[in-house]
Design a protein around this motif. Structure first.
Motif, mmCIF file in Angstrom:
data_model
loop_
_atom_site.group_PDB
_atom_site.id
_atom_site.type_symbol
_atom_site.label_atom_id
_atom_site.label_comp_id
_atom_site.label_asym_id
_atom_site.label_seq_id
_atom_site.Cartn_x
_atom_site.Cartn_y
_atom_site.Cartn_z
ATOM 1 N N GLY A 413 0.757 -1.168 -0.047
ATOM 2 C CA GLY A 413 0.080 -0.090 0.042
ATOM 3 C C GLY A 413 0.847 1.178 0.056
ATOM 4 N N SER A 414 2.082 1.287 0.721
ATOM 5 C CA SER A 414 2.772 2.413 0.891
ATOM 6 C C SER A 414 3.536 2.694 -0.554
ATOM 7 C CB SER A 414 3.747 2.266 2.008
ATOM 8 O OG SER A 414 4.588 3.384 2.098
ATOM 9 N N ILE A 415 3.909 1.569 -0.913
ATOM 10 C CA ILE A 415 4.943 1.814 -2.269
ATOM 11 C C ILE A 415 3.945 2.090 -3.506
ATOM 12 C CG2 ILE A 415 5.002 -0.601 -3.145
ATOM 13 C CD1 ILE A 415 8.036 1.659 -2.737
ATOM 14 N N GLY A 416 2.701 1.680 -3.235
ATOM 15 C CA GLY A 416 1.716 1.879 -4.309
ATOM 16 C C GLY A 416 1.256 3.319 -4.310
ATOM 17 N N VAL A 417 1.037 3.873 -3.294
ATOM 18 C CA VAL A 417 0.420 4.967 -3.195
ATOM 19 C C VAL A 417 1.623 5.938 -3.503
ATOM 20 C CG1 VAL A 417 0.025 7.161 -1.588
ATOM 21 C CG2 VAL A 417 -0.988 4.960 -1.409
#
Length: 481
Positions: A413-417
């Motif tokens: 989620g972090s790297i996706g955002v």
């Protein structure tokens, strides 16, 4: 007793009221923590003006939160073996309250960011705790159904976040986003203090060195991605933190596999089925959180929707996902995990392709419909992926699988955002034409990325289940011999 009789016996085994209430306590805290991950997304345009920061800076409210959650989750394999689950839940609840009040009262961006990081500790502890209760208190034959309910919590919250945030910020103030969720934490604390009862199993020392280098790896990677929004991908501003992240990753792997103590046993990835499941799990959450971030921003910049509408378009998808997730778990219990996971990834791939293919004629209504279809796919596969991975390793590794997959979920989620925001920022900062036209191009590349990743995960899942089928046949043949 035959294998079928054993499965039916497990399916019919009663789950105690205490277990249900313990799960509710962890689920409420996890839901509220994850809700705040995306509830602020629709306020980003407003916060850039309030705190005089750029979009790629303010997105750290979400990216930094997810990064801290990831780091905390990496410690849960140790914590769940060392401390009472009730104590872990209490610490999580207190951390959330402290961080929540800091965010609500923040006079500037650094205080808001600090409050978010403290809140992240709560989510980092509560989500693995929820799965820990399931894998310790739920019969094997009903794990799919219960992880389906847990998946509903994890997947419903980030989709509801923009709707919640958009409604509150449009009718009141963005600060009320934090005040209104405090009563939920009080209820969670009360239930946890009375019903969470899992004693620690005991473990060795804590590997501080591995944690430091894992944190350095995660931060460097995410920081490199965030810098890509301002600088060229091959520039030193991007390459240096990326290389530092690779070096830190190598040191972490060596320390964790050669030291006297372990942060978590990453050697579980030596099993190809576990590695393929981990990749699938990563992509599912990458696309889920990335698209949940992209759509409200895209609707405001390109479709000129209000924050309320930008958040509202995610609501039907989140409700469909909430309904699908328990059914997906039941389907896995009855038919096996291959069917819902492959069906889900196929739907996500098709949904991303539709976004990309008809982007020129998208409206708020068509975005709503396509996102609902994509969410159906996500919820079919998400919780079933971790359940399938858990059931394909020896029981002594369940805490490590829980910790690793929870960490993967949040890092994705972090790297996706970060990547989705960077792609959008590059287009907005370097393209030609109006801001809407430049944002359109950024959205085009983001939709394409979501499609390609979903397709790659689909291939990985097909390979995974072929391997599992082959292994099962070998075991059956050896038993018959």
């Amino acid at each position: 007793m035959t294998e079928r009789d054993e499965i039916m016996s497990n399916n019919n085994e009663k789950i105690s009221r205490q277990t249900y209430l313990a799960l509710l306590a962890a689920a409420l805290l996890s839901f509220t923590g994850i809700l705040t991950e995306t509830s602020m997304n629709v306020t980003f345009p407003e916060l850039t003006k309030v705190f005089n920061v750029t979009l790629d800076t303010v997105q750290w409210i979400t990216t930094g939160y997810l990064l801290m959650v990831t780091i905390v989750m990496a410690t849960t394999a140790f914590l769940l073996k060392k401390f009472k689950s009730q104590t872990i839940h209490l610490v999580a609840a207190l951390a959330f309250v402290i961080g929540d009040v800091m965010c609500a009262l923040s006079p500037d961006f650094p205080i808001l960011m600090s409050g978010r990081l403290i809140q992240a500790i709560a989510t980092g502890l509560s989500t693995p705790l929820m799965f820990h209760i399931i894998f310790n208190k739920i019969p094997a034959g009903r794990i799919g159904s219960m992880t389906g309910l847990a998946g509903m919590v994890i997947s419903l919250a980030p989709a509801l976040g923009p709707t919640y945030g958009g409604t509150i910020s449009s009718t009141m103030s963005w600060r009320m986003i934090f005040w209104l969720i405090l009563p939920i934490i009080v209820i969670s604390w009360y239930l946890g203090s009375h019903y969470i009862r899992i004693d620690p199993a005991g473990t060795g020392g804590f590997d501080v060195i591995s944690l430091i280098f894992l944190a350095a790896t995660l931060f460097s990677m995410v920081f490199a991605v965030s810098r890509a929004g301002k600088y060229a991908i091959l520039s030193s501003e991007v390459l240096v933190p990326f290389v530092i992240g690779l070096i830190a990753l190598a040191v972490f792997i060596y320390s964790d596999t050669h030291g006297h103590t372990q942060l978590l046993d990453i050697r579980i990835l030596k099993w190809l089925t576990t590695s393929l499941s981990a990749f699938t799990y990563f992509v599912l959450q990458f696309v889920n959180i990335g698209v949940s971030f992209l759509i409200p921003v895209y609707c405001q910049y390109v479709l000129h929707s209000s924050p309320f509408i930008a958040g509202l378009v995610l609501l039907p998808g989140s409700l469909v996902g909430a309904a699908v997730s328990p059914y997906a778990g039941q389907l896995a219990d009855m038919k096996g995990y291959a069917l819902p996971i492959i069906l889900g990834l196929s739907s996500m791939t098709l949904g991303g392709l539709i976004f990309f293919g008809i982007q020129a004629v998208l409206t708020a209504w068509t975005v709503l419909l396509i996102y609902t279809f994509l969410r159906f796919g996500f919820n079919m596969g998400f919780s079933n992926t971790i359940s399938n991975a858990m059931l394909n390793v020896p029981r002594k590794y369940t805490a490590d699988v829980n910790s690793l997959f929870s960490m993967i979920q949040q890092f994705a989620g972090s790297i996706g955002v970060g990547i989705v925001a960077a792609v959008m920022a590059i287009s907005q900062n370097n393209g030609a034409g109006s801001l809407a036209a430049r944002s359109f191009i950024g959205g085009k590349y983001d939709f394409l990325l979501a499609t390609l990743l979903s397709a790659a995960a689909l291939v990985a899942a097909i390979i995974n289940f072929r391997i599992q089928k082959h292994l099962k046949l070998n075991i059956e043949e050896s038993h018959s011999a």
